[in-house]
Scaffold this active site. Structure first.
Site, PDB file in Angstrom:
ATOM      1  N   ASP A  38       0.865  -1.168   0.000  1.00  0.00           N
ATOM      2  CA  ASP A  38       0.000   0.000   0.000  1.00  0.00           C
ATOM      3  C   ASP A  38       0.916   1.237   0.000  1.00  0.00           C
ATOM      4  O   ASP A  38       2.139   1.113   0.160  1.00  0.00           O
ATOM      5  CB  ASP A  38      -0.887  -0.032   1.246  1.00  0.00           C
ATOM      6  N   ASP A  78      -0.157   5.115   1.287  1.00  0.00           N
ATOM      7  CA  ASP A  78      -0.393   5.943   2.477  1.00  0.00           C
ATOM      8  C   ASP A  78      -0.483   5.076   3.729  1.00  0.00           C
ATOM      9  O   ASP A  78      -1.243   4.107   3.787  1.00  0.00           O
ATOM     10  CB  ASP A  78      -1.690   6.733   2.314  1.00  0.00           C
ATOM     11  N   ASP A  94      -1.797  -1.098   5.633  1.00  0.00           N
ATOM     12  CA  ASP A  94      -2.281  -0.619   6.933  1.00  0.00           C
ATOM     13  C   ASP A  94      -3.784  -0.404   6.988  1.00  0.00           C
ATOM     14  O   ASP A  94      -4.345  -0.213   8.070  1.00  0.00           O
ATOM     15  CB  ASP A  94      -1.604   0.715   7.276  1.00  0.00           C
TER      16      ASP A  94
END
Length: 257
Positions: A25, A27, A206
């Site tokens: 991922d 961000d 996340d």
């Protein structure tokens, strides 16, 4: 508590004869979460780590951001990029997939309605990507949260061809179709010829959207959650923050050297 990926690098990577593929991922994984999405810049050291890793094994970045946005921010030739949570994929040698283009008119209409409804809420930020609409409320007064949530729900109710997804201080409207980061990862593994038993896909993320990828990989790969706090997850390992992600990736580079 999940075991730290930094303490289990050998176990995660497997034997030296296994073919790795790294999925990440952006961000909250490669960069810290910031109040304004446009300020999430990749550090020079993380970029160099990714560049080196990409010379040794396939690397793909799957982001909720627009494809061109994440590709420009990372700026590494030879990496696969997937924007809009995997709905828009591009890579070398003509690799290209755009899922759910028929939903674009519905997204256009929903964007217009959502902008009108949220115009009076201070701090609300509408971010249109090609295959999704994000309503960020990180800078919205908490007392205005119910109004913002109601507006998103009303727009979604009028556009049944779209679905709502909530993330970290953001609501998103996406095509209501059977596609997500997990499906994108499986498609990429097939495209890369890494469906064989000796392949070892590793996914690091996340956000809630990354759970689809953790579940999709199951026992065939390794899911690593980036979080400082325990939470329910389909991942098997954890890293605290982007600095630990970078450390882990550097360890993989050493193992692959």
């Amino acid at each position: 508590m999940l075991p730290s990926a930094l303490e289990q690098v050998q176990e995660i990577a497997g034997a030296g004869d296994r073919s790795l593929a790294i999925f990440l991922d952006y961000d909250g994984t490669l960069t810290p979460i910031v109040s304004h999405p446009e300020k999430a810049f990749l550090s020079d050291s993380m970029r160099q780590t990714l560049r080196t890793l990409a010379t040794r094994t396939p690397v793909a970045i799957l982001s909720g951001r627009e494809l061109e946005d994440v590709r420009t921010r990372v700026g590494i030739h030879g990496i696969i990029y997937a924007g809009s949570h995997g709905f828009d994929i591009a890579g070398l040698r003509g690799l290209r997939r755009q899922e759910a283009t028929k939903f674009l008119p519905a997204l256009d209409a929903a964007e217009k309605e959502l902008r009108e409804k949220l115009a009076g809420i201070a701090g609300a930020l509408i971010e249109r990507k090609r295959f999704s609409i994000a309503a960020h409320y990180r800078s919205v007064n908490e007392s205005d949260f119910p109004e913002l949530e109601r507006a998103v729900s009303e727009v979604a109710a009028r556009h049944r061809e779209l679905r709502t997804m909530d993330g970290k201080k953001v609501y998103e409207l996406l095509p209501n179709t059977d596609w997500d980061k997990g499906k994108a990862v499986l498609w990429l593994l097939e495209h890369l010829g890494l469906e064989c038993p000796d392949a070892r896909p590793i996914y690091i993320g996340d956000d809630r959207t990354d759970e689809d990828a953790f579940r999709a990989l199951g026992q065939r790969g390794a899911g690593i959650l980036v979080s400082e706090h325990p939470r329910h997850t389909a991942a098997s390992y954890s890293l605290k923050d982007p600095s630990e992600v970078e450390h882990f990736l550097r360890e993989l580079v050493i193992k692959l050297t």
